[in-house]
Structures are given as C-alpha cells and as structure tokens.
Write a protein that holds these residues in place. Sequence first.
Motif, PDB file in Angstrom:
ATOM      1  N   MET A   1      -0.629   2.293   5.476  1.00 27.62           N
ATOM      2  CA  MET A   1      -0.398   3.346   4.734  1.00 27.62           C
ATOM      3  C   MET A   1      -1.418   2.435   3.823  1.00 27.62           C
ATOM      4  O   MET A   1      -1.955   2.043   2.937  1.00 27.62           O
ATOM      5  CB  MET A   1       0.415   2.821   4.425  1.00 27.62           C
ATOM      6  CG  MET A   1       1.701   3.892   4.041  1.00 27.62           C
ATOM      7  SD  MET A   1       1.639   5.346   5.196  1.00 27.62           S
ATOM      8  CE  MET A   1       2.618   4.326   6.700  1.00 27.62           C
ATOM      9  N   ALA A   3      -2.830   3.408  -0.150  1.00 26.74           N
ATOM     10  CA  ALA A   3      -2.365   3.044  -0.883  1.00 26.74           C
ATOM     11  C   ALA A   3      -2.729   4.961  -2.279  1.00 26.74           C
ATOM     12  O   ALA A   3      -3.005   5.851  -1.485  1.00 26.74           O
ATOM     13  CB  ALA A   3      -3.171   2.979  -2.449  1.00 26.74           C
ATOM     14  N   GLU A   4      -1.419   4.913  -2.969  1.00 28.83           N
ATOM     15  CA  GLU A   4      -1.047   5.982  -3.757  1.00 28.83           C
ATOM     16  C   GLU A   4      -1.886   6.617  -4.889  1.00 28.83           C
ATOM     17  O   GLU A   4      -2.241   5.490  -5.048  1.00 28.83           O
ATOM     18  CB  GLU A   4       0.554   6.076  -4.631  1.00 28.83           C
ATOM     19  CG  GLU A   4       0.453   7.766  -5.253  1.00 28.83           C
ATOM     20  CD  GLU A   4       1.627   6.921  -6.292  1.00 28.83           C
ATOM     21  OE1 GLU A   4       2.647   8.329  -6.549  1.00 28.83           O
ATOM     22  OE2 GLU A   4       2.533   5.744  -6.108  1.00 28.83           O
ATOM     23  N   ARG A 142       4.172   1.282  13.071  1.00 30.37           N
ATOM     24  CA  ARG A 142       5.153   0.487  11.483  1.00 30.37           C
ATOM     25  C   ARG A 142       6.660   0.849  11.676  1.00 30.37           C
ATOM     26  O   ARG A 142       7.377   0.594  11.387  1.00 30.37           O
ATOM     27  CB  ARG A 142       4.506   1.764  10.449  1.00 30.37           C
ATOM     28  CG  ARG A 142       5.533   1.815   9.211  1.00 30.37           C
ATOM     29  CD  ARG A 142       5.566   0.160   8.753  1.00 30.37           C
ATOM     30  NE  ARG A 142       6.476   0.516   7.471  1.00 30.37           N
ATOM     31  CZ  ARG A 142       7.426   0.152   7.948  1.00 30.37           C
ATOM     32  NH1 ARG A 142       8.459  -0.411   8.636  1.00 30.37           N
ATOM     33  NH2 ARG A 142       8.875   0.216   6.675  1.00 30.37           N
ATOM     34  N   ARG A 173       1.215  12.026   6.303  1.00 35.06           N
ATOM     35  CA  ARG A 173       1.219  11.886   4.449  1.00 35.06           C
ATOM     36  C   ARG A 173       2.126  13.480   3.883  1.00 35.06           C
ATOM     37  O   ARG A 173       1.512  13.229   2.884  1.00 35.06           O
ATOM     38  CB  ARG A 173       0.484  11.296   4.318  1.00 35.06           C
ATOM     39  CG  ARG A 173      -0.191   9.803   5.337  1.00 35.06           C
ATOM     40  CD  ARG A 173      -1.214   8.338   4.389  1.00 35.06           C
ATOM     41  NE  ARG A 173      -1.307   7.866   5.200  1.00 35.06           N
ATOM     42  CZ  ARG A 173      -2.432   8.025   5.701  1.00 35.06           C
ATOM     43  NH1 ARG A 173      -3.779   9.060   5.186  1.00 35.06           N
ATOM     44  NH2 ARG A 173      -2.958   7.574   6.394  1.00 35.06           N
ATOM     45  N   GLU A 197      16.028   1.872   7.824  1.00 36.65           N
ATOM     46  CA  GLU A 197      14.395   1.529   7.914  1.00 36.65           C
ATOM     47  C   GLU A 197      13.867   2.931   7.389  1.00 36.65           C
ATOM     48  O   GLU A 197      12.569   2.998   6.699  1.00 36.65           O
ATOM     49  CB  GLU A 197      13.939   1.321   9.274  1.00 36.65           C
ATOM     50  CG  GLU A 197      14.447   0.328   9.558  1.00 36.65           C
ATOM     51  CD  GLU A 197      13.815  -0.123  11.541  1.00 36.65           C
ATOM     52  OE1 GLU A 197      13.045   1.099  11.977  1.00 36.65           O
ATOM     53  OE2 GLU A 197      14.888  -0.491  11.806  1.00 36.65           O
ATOM     54  N   ALA A 200      13.416   2.652   3.536  1.00 34.80           N
ATOM     55  CA  ALA A 200      12.062   2.322   3.237  1.00 34.80           C
ATOM     56  C   ALA A 200      10.580   2.534   3.543  1.00 34.80           C
ATOM     57  O   ALA A 200       9.772   2.151   2.875  1.00 34.80           O
ATOM     58  CB  ALA A 200      11.993   0.661   4.208  1.00 34.80           C
ATOM     59  N   LEU A 201      11.015   3.593   4.783  1.00 30.00           N
ATOM     60  CA  LEU A 201       9.795   3.923   4.627  1.00 30.00           C
ATOM     61  C   LEU A 201       9.316   5.132   3.995  1.00 30.00           C
ATOM     62  O   LEU A 201       8.108   5.872   3.347  1.00 30.00           O
ATOM     63  CB  LEU A 201       9.641   4.247   6.196  1.00 30.00           C
ATOM     64  CG  LEU A 201       8.222   5.181   7.177  1.00 30.00           C
ATOM     65  CD1 LEU A 201       7.482   3.066   7.626  1.00 30.00           C
ATOM     66  CD2 LEU A 201       9.133   4.885   8.332  1.00 30.00           C
ATOM     67  N   ARG A 203      10.313   5.230   0.732  1.00 31.24           N
ATOM     68  CA  ARG A 203       9.969   4.533  -0.231  1.00 31.24           C
ATOM     69  C   ARG A 203       8.470   4.139  -0.288  1.00 31.24           C
ATOM     70  O   ARG A 203       7.830   4.326  -1.544  1.00 31.24           O
ATOM     71  CB  ARG A 203      10.781   2.773  -0.954  1.00 31.24           C
ATOM     72  CG  ARG A 203      12.231   3.265  -0.785  1.00 31.24           C
ATOM     73  CD  ARG A 203      12.417   3.936  -2.089  1.00 31.24           C
ATOM     74  NE  ARG A 203      13.968   3.812  -2.524  1.00 31.24           N
ATOM     75  CZ  ARG A 203      14.622   4.724  -3.354  1.00 31.24           C
ATOM     76  NH1 ARG A 203      13.699   6.192  -3.543  1.00 31.24           N
ATOM     77  NH2 ARG A 203      15.889   5.271  -3.612  1.00 31.24           N
ATOM     78  N   GLU A 204       7.767   3.711   0.683  1.00 30.59           N
ATOM     79  CA  GLU A 204       6.266   3.254   0.714  1.00 30.59           C
ATOM     80  C   GLU A 204       5.299   4.593   1.377  1.00 30.59           C
ATOM     81  O   GLU A 204       4.341   4.363   0.288  1.00 30.59           O
ATOM     82  CB  GLU A 204       6.639   2.541   2.173  1.00 30.59           C
ATOM     83  CG  GLU A 204       5.960   1.312   2.471  1.00 30.59           C
ATOM     84  CD  GLU A 204       6.127   1.090   3.852  1.00 30.59           C
ATOM     85  OE1 GLU A 204       5.425   1.554   4.691  1.00 30.59           O
ATOM     86  OE2 GLU A 204       7.034  -0.017   4.598  1.00 30.59           O
ATOM     87  N   THR A 205       5.557   5.625   1.587  1.00 31.32           N
ATOM     88  CA  THR A 205       4.955   6.629   1.620  1.00 31.32           C
ATOM     89  C   THR A 205       5.356   7.369   0.346  1.00 31.32           C
ATOM     90  O   THR A 205       4.032   8.250  -0.458  1.00 31.32           O
ATOM     91  CB  THR A 205       5.414   7.997   2.460  1.00 31.32           C
ATOM     92  OG1 THR A 205       6.929   7.814   2.193  1.00 31.32           O
ATOM     93  CG2 THR A 205       5.615   7.223   3.585  1.00 31.32           C
ATOM     94  N   ARG A 206       6.308   7.354  -0.728  1.00 27.59           N
ATOM     95  CA  ARG A 206       6.309   7.677  -1.735  1.00 27.59           C
ATOM     96  C   ARG A 206       7.030   9.657  -2.160  1.00 27.59           C
ATOM     97  O   ARG A 206       6.082   9.421  -2.928  1.00 27.59           O
ATOM     98  CB  ARG A 206       5.414   6.689  -3.142  1.00 27.59           C
ATOM     99  CG  ARG A 206       4.819   6.003  -3.148  1.00 27.59           C
ATOM    100  CD  ARG A 206       6.445   5.712  -4.685  1.00 27.59           C
ATOM    101  NE  ARG A 206       6.700   6.424  -4.798  1.00 27.59           N
ATOM    102  CZ  ARG A 206       6.108   6.416  -6.386  1.00 27.59           C
ATOM    103  NH1 ARG A 206       5.376   5.380  -6.676  1.00 27.59           N
ATOM    104  NH2 ARG A 206       6.397   7.506  -7.234  1.00 27.59           N
TER     105      ARG A 206
END
Length: 371
Positions: A1, A3-4, A142, A173, A197, A200-201, A203-206
């Motif tokens: 993934m 980074a933002e 992932r 994305r 799950e 969580a995903l 949150r990771e991708t924002r």
Amino acid sequence: MKAETSEPIKERGARAAVMFAAQVTFDQVERRYGADYALKDISLDISPGEVVCLLGPSGCGKTTLLRIASGIEKPSGGRVLINDREVAGPNRFVPPEQRSVGLMFQDFALFPHLTLIENVAFGLKGLPREEARREAAAVMARVGLESFTNAYPHTLSGGQQQRVALARAIVPRPAVMLMDEPFSGLDVQLRDSMQEETLALLRETRATSLIVTHHPEEAMRLGDRIAVMRAGRIVQFGEAEDLYDHPADLFVARLFSEINEVKYEVSGGLIDTPVGQLPPPPGAKDGDTVVLCIRERDIVVNPVGQGLAGRVLHVRFLGDIDLLEIGVQGFDEPLRVRTPHYAKWAKGAEVGLTILPERVLVFPENGTDGP
Ligand code: ATP
C-alpha cells in the motif's frame, strides 16, 4: 500500500486515483421518483478518512444516497461535493469513473467467468497488464487470498468472496469507498471477523467510507459516526454513544435499545411516574401524551425491599442474559428487564427494582411513522 500524500498521484489511464483522503458533502440533496421523494433535504458533511454508516429500515433511501454519491444516479435537487469539487448539481455531473469512488455491493457482484485475480485487476484496466496483475496480487495477499489467484468465484466461500470484492474495490485506491450492506450475505461469526478486517483495511487506505446497513450494532461497530435515516431524511447524525444516550426521537431510541414504552399525560408541567416526577419533552404541554422509555438493560433487579416493589412473572433464557417480565408497583403493565443469566431470578420471586430517572427517556407520542 502506498503512503498517503497530500497531492493527487499522476493520472495513469483509468486508475487516476487521488491519494489524499476526501471530504464528502451532501448539500440539500433530494431524489424524486414521480411525486414521491426517495430522499429529501439530505445535508451531510463527511470528514476526510471518516467511516460513516447509513442506518435505517428498508426503503428509507440508504441505497439511493449511495448511488447518488457514486454517480450511478443523479439527484433531482441539491449538490454532492468531493473535496469541495461539485460532482453532482444543477449544472454539473461528473460520471462515476471520474470521481475516484470504489463501490462494493451486497451480493459482491464478482464476474463468474473471470479468475479472482482478473476480477481484482478489472478496476485497473488503464494500467499495463503486468502492472495491473502485480497490484491485484499485492491486494489479494493483503486480504489473505494469495493462494487463490487463479480460482473462480464459485469455488469460494461467502467470506472469501467478500474479500475478493473488497480487494477489487480498493485496488484502484479510491478516495471514497461506498459499501452497500457488505456483510449481509455472511453468517454471524464470519460477519464479526470480516467487519474487523474490512475496517482495518479502510483505515489503512484512508478512504472516506460510507457503509449502508440496517443493523444498529454493525453501524456502532464500524462507524466513526452514524447517519440514521427514515423516510428519505436524516433523523440524526452523530457518534454511536451520542445516538444511544441522546436519541433524537422515539424511532432512534427504538433502533439502539430494547425499551419499555409507557404512555403518560403531561399534567401541571410534569410527568408523574413511579420513578419520580420528570420534565416533559420540549414543546409538550398539559394534556399531551408522552412516551416514557425505560431501557430493558437499565433496570437493576435487587433483593426484595430495595427499590420499587416487583414480582417476577416470567423468565425467558436468552443465552448470556435472561429476559424477565416483572410486575412493578405503580406500572399498569409488566416491564421487560434484561439481567445477566447468572443472577438467576426465578419466576414468582419478589424483588426490588432500581430505575434511575436520569436514564429514562421521554418523547412526544407522535412523529415516528413511515419507513
Ligand atoms: P433497502 O434497505 O431495502 O435496500 P433502502 O433504504 O436502500 O432500502 P432505497 O433502495 O434507497 O431504500 O429506496 C428508497 C425509496 O425509493 C423506496 O421507497 C424505493 O421504492 C424508491 N425507489 C428506489 N429506486 C426507485 C426507482 N428506480 N423508481 C421508483 N422508486 C424507486
């Protein structure tokens, strides 16, 4: 993934995903079908990276709002903005593929004739084939499906299909994720783990996320905030605890807890109840009927002599808890009470009850009809 970043990444064909979290705004959105309103006066501001659940009964307009956010459907009035850019309004309409939105449906909508990796890579058609497969494989890993890349959807369990659908939606994305009842096809145990799950995903991708559900518990678990809808309108928008503790009306109170409802008439500017004299809801005047709501879990059962006198009329075992029906001094009808099963109150037992007046809710009688 990746980074933002605070900048959009360079557009590459159909991918064109913006990598910063997006603000989503609905400004007085409405949707009419003939003379009927599916949505009316919807105004919502969703912060970048926030997860918001749309909660409400069948037919209240949740899916329509999601479809309008995605661009599959046009509003009849009002505007939709993503990062202050109008994507739908009286003079402007940006099609779905230019909005950087990911969509996930209740039935997962996987392509049966494509392998899983082809399903996931489908949203990356603008990329060179090898690059698309590489990205798809990374997202499949992932979500724990790296060994299923060449399988077909029909060979998967419901939970695995859900993962593939999730992977396909997030692989480009998108700045905004729109999910329509994504867990309703899963059994209860699987639903729990998939909710964790998925969250969580997200949150990771924002990704700023809008999730449709008609399960209050799911909304409380997933949403940073919850928009409660009824009959095409937003009834209340806020954090779960706020909605639970301070429901805007009887409809919202019923959604979030099992409650006893007892009707009273306002007299002398007060409501005279066995729990004490309570203030009426704003606007209620003498002679008006109001509904006293006592949550089934807010009633504490004590040994006899402590609190309001009562007698256990019925006990139903519901697993972790017992649902008791208790005849209570001062109430015409028995109250339902949820107690821990280990407390073991028996039918016929004389008991005392504590009901804290500050935990009791009072609403006007009317104004909660319709889907
Ligand atoms: P559910 O939980 O059952 O999916 P919902 O809250 O998502 O329901 P919507 O599907 O958004 O509700 O529908 C809202 C209202 O709009 C309903 O009364 C529905 O009948 C109406 N509606 C939706 N699409 C159309 C259409 N294409 N033509 C006419 N009426 C429609």
